[in-house]
Design a protein around this motif. Structure first.
Motif, PDB file in Angstrom:
ATOM      1  N   THR A 169      -6.506  20.902 -41.512  1.00 50.68           N
ATOM      2  CA  THR A 169      -5.733  22.077 -41.105  1.00 50.68           C
ATOM      3  C   THR A 169      -4.591  22.356 -42.075  1.00 50.68           C
ATOM      4  O   THR A 169      -3.835  21.454 -42.451  1.00 50.68           O
ATOM      5  CB  THR A 169      -5.164  21.888 -39.687  1.00 50.68           C
ATOM      6  N   LEU A 170      -4.454  23.630 -42.461  1.00 49.68           N
ATOM      7  CA  LEU A 170      -3.406  24.076 -43.374  1.00 49.68           C
ATOM      8  C   LEU A 170      -2.741  25.323 -42.811  1.00 49.68           C
ATOM      9  O   LEU A 170      -3.375  26.061 -42.057  1.00 49.68           O
ATOM     10  CB  LEU A 170      -3.992  24.396 -44.757  1.00 49.68           C
ATOM     11  N   ASP A 171      -1.481  25.548 -43.202  1.00 45.39           N
ATOM     12  CA  ASP A 171      -0.795  26.751 -42.724  1.00 45.39           C
ATOM     13  C   ASP A 171      -0.128  27.528 -43.857  1.00 45.39           C
ATOM     14  O   ASP A 171       0.674  28.424 -43.619  1.00 45.39           O
ATOM     15  CB  ASP A 171       0.235  26.403 -41.652  1.00 45.39           C
ATOM     16  N   GLY A 172      -0.448  27.153 -45.088  1.00 48.12           N
ATOM     17  CA  GLY A 172       0.132  27.848 -46.226  1.00 48.12           C
ATOM     18  C   GLY A 172       1.380  27.193 -46.781  1.00 48.12           C
ATOM     19  O   GLY A 172       1.899  27.623 -47.810  1.00 48.12           O
ATOM     20  N   GLU A 177       0.030  21.062 -46.874  1.00 50.34           N
ATOM     21  CA  GLU A 177      -0.888  20.757 -47.980  1.00 50.34           C
ATOM     22  C   GLU A 177      -0.793  19.302 -48.435  1.00 50.34           C
ATOM     23  O   GLU A 177      -1.686  18.815 -49.131  1.00 50.34           O
ATOM     24  CB  GLU A 177      -0.603  21.694 -49.155  1.00 50.34           C
ATOM     25  N   SER A 198      -7.271  27.432 -41.165  1.00 48.07           N
ATOM     26  CA  SER A 198      -5.932  27.988 -40.995  1.00 48.07           C
ATOM     27  C   SER A 198      -5.943  28.927 -39.794  1.00 48.07           C
ATOM     28  O   SER A 198      -6.894  29.692 -39.602  1.00 48.07           O
ATOM     29  CB  SER A 198      -5.507  28.753 -42.254  1.00 48.07           C
ATOM     30  N   ARG A 229      -5.594  34.650 -44.977  1.00 45.67           N
ATOM     31  CA  ARG A 229      -5.751  33.208 -44.756  1.00 45.67           C
ATOM     32  C   ARG A 229      -6.994  32.687 -45.466  1.00 45.67           C
ATOM     33  O   ARG A 229      -6.978  31.610 -46.068  1.00 45.67           O
ATOM     34  CB  ARG A 229      -5.855  32.918 -43.255  1.00 45.67           C
ATOM     35  N   TYR A 232      -6.356  32.366 -49.162  1.00 45.35           N
ATOM     36  CA  TYR A 232      -5.533  31.181 -49.415  1.00 45.35           C
ATOM     37  C   TYR A 232      -6.375  29.905 -49.345  1.00 45.35           C
ATOM     38  O   TYR A 232      -6.302  29.038 -50.235  1.00 45.35           O
ATOM     39  CB  TYR A 232      -4.390  31.130 -48.400  1.00 45.35           C
ATOM     40  N   LEU A 233      -7.199  29.797 -48.315  1.00 46.98           N
ATOM     41  CA  LEU A 233      -8.030  28.607 -48.161  1.00 46.98           C
ATOM     42  C   LEU A 233      -9.042  28.489 -49.293  1.00 46.98           C
ATOM     43  O   LEU A 233      -9.352  27.377 -49.749  1.00 46.98           O
ATOM     44  CB  LEU A 233      -8.755  28.642 -46.812  1.00 46.98           C
ATOM     45  N   ALA A 248     -10.875  30.748 -41.092  1.00 49.75           N
ATOM     46  CA  ALA A 248      -9.625  31.378 -40.660  1.00 49.75           C
ATOM     47  C   ALA A 248      -9.854  31.988 -39.284  1.00 49.75           C
ATOM     48  O   ALA A 248     -10.802  32.753 -39.086  1.00 49.75           O
ATOM     49  CB  ALA A 248      -9.190  32.448 -41.654  1.00 49.75           C
ATOM     50  N   VAL A 254      -1.869  27.458 -31.816  1.00 45.67           N
ATOM     51  CA  VAL A 254      -2.450  26.822 -33.000  1.00 45.67           C
ATOM     52  C   VAL A 254      -3.221  25.573 -32.611  1.00 45.67           C
ATOM     53  O   VAL A 254      -4.347  25.356 -33.073  1.00 45.67           O
ATOM     54  CB  VAL A 254      -1.334  26.473 -34.012  1.00 45.67           C
TER      55      VAL A 254
END
Length: 306
Positions: A169-172, A177, A198, A229, A232-233, A248, A254
């Motif tokens: 899981t990532l959120d930017g 990261e 994300s 998103r 970005y991913l 995404a 979340v």
């Protein structure tokens, strides 16, 4: 992006209980794959059994013989467990620590430079967690190396290494990261494919008269956010193993979205960063990682960036 070397030392907190023993099959399997040395750590904590003299004020009594006997029992249990691992062809050592459990484990893990801790979690929630405490939860608030959490309840069968996909899981943010190098190392060691997730949280319209989950931004705004998103991913996936998927999704929660996506994709395990909040602060502010750990059935690789 940094790539971690294969694991050299894997720490397994051990107390002789059935619960702690559930981490051993996973640690053994990882050791076989990576050639790592397993280090069993048992904490001898005299305060756990020092008797009190009754009266108007209960007074603890330090019984030297009692403490010595318990220490011998702990050492014997540790020695037996290490001998059992070595009989399986596993490189294993044992260390008997002194002090309170979490503090002794954290200090030892930091001073000895372990690469990964494998331990079980009760998965308690709410006031039960706050009242009874959780070694795994408290350890996560201070650990400086990744921790792989195995569910302590569920099937009676010994847990096995996950198969399929590691959902990361990532959120930017650079904070989230920070899990990536550890996720890649774990996926490589276990033989998992990777997927990046994300979650976009839509904004509610402030003057609408209905429930929050009906007050979402318009569909075009949601689509635009999800597209951003995914872009970005996709950039993040370029530094991940070939075939890494990107997902995404949009949800008001979340943690719920992560758990639902793990279920939908039958992910073998999850990977995520955590702020490592503890106690009342955790309860008041909430924690996505904490919510996921408590409610998912999948094991979770967790890392607390410095």
């Amino acid at each position: 992006m940094q790539r971690l070397a294969m694991y050299k030392t894997i720490l397994v907190p051990f107390d002789g209980s059935v619960l702690s023993a559930r981490a051993l099959p996973i640690a053994v399997a990882l050791a076989r794959r990576t050639g790592a040395t397993l280090q069993l750590a048992l904490v001898h904590d005299p305060s756990a059994y020092i008797p009190f003299v009754p009266g108007e004020v209960a007074i603890p009594v330090y019984d030297v013989e009692l403490v010595s006997e318990h220490r011998k029992q702990d050492q014997a249990a540790l020695d037996d467990a290490v001998a059992g691992l070595m009989a399986q062809g596993i490189s294993a050592t044992g260390v008997l620590l002194e002090g309170t459990i979490v503090e002794a484990l954290v200090e030892h893990a930091q001073s000895s430079g372990v690469d990964l801790t494998v331990m079980t979690s009760h998965g308690r929630s709410g006031f039960e967690r706050l009242r009874l405490g959780s070694v795994a939860t408290a350890y996560l608030t201070r650990a400086t190396a990744p921790v792989y959490l195995v569910r302590g309840s569920g099937s009676d069968a010994p847990p096995e290494l996950p198969v399929g996909t590691l959902l990361c899981t990532l959120d930017g943010s650079p904070f989230a990261e920070a899990i990536l190098p550890h996720a890649k190392a774990f996926a490589d060691a276990v033989g998992l494919t990777m997927a990046l997730l994300s979650v976009a949280v839509p904004h509610a319209m402030p003057m609408a008269p209905f429930g929050a989950e009906t007050l979402l931004a318009d569909d075009s705004a949601i689509a635009l956010e999800e597209a951003g998103r995914r872009d970005y991913l996709t950039r993040m996936a370029a530094n991940c193993p070939l075939g890494t998927e990107v997902h995404a999704v949009t949800d008001m929660s979340v943690s719920r979205a992560i758990i639902d996506e793990a279920t939908r994709t039958s992910a073998g395990a999850l990977a995520m960063a955590t702020h490592g909040r503890g106690g009342l602060k955790r309860m008041m502010l909430g924690s996505v990682a904490d919510e996921v750990i408590r409610h998912t059935h999948a094991p979770v690789l967790v890392y607390r960036p410095s």
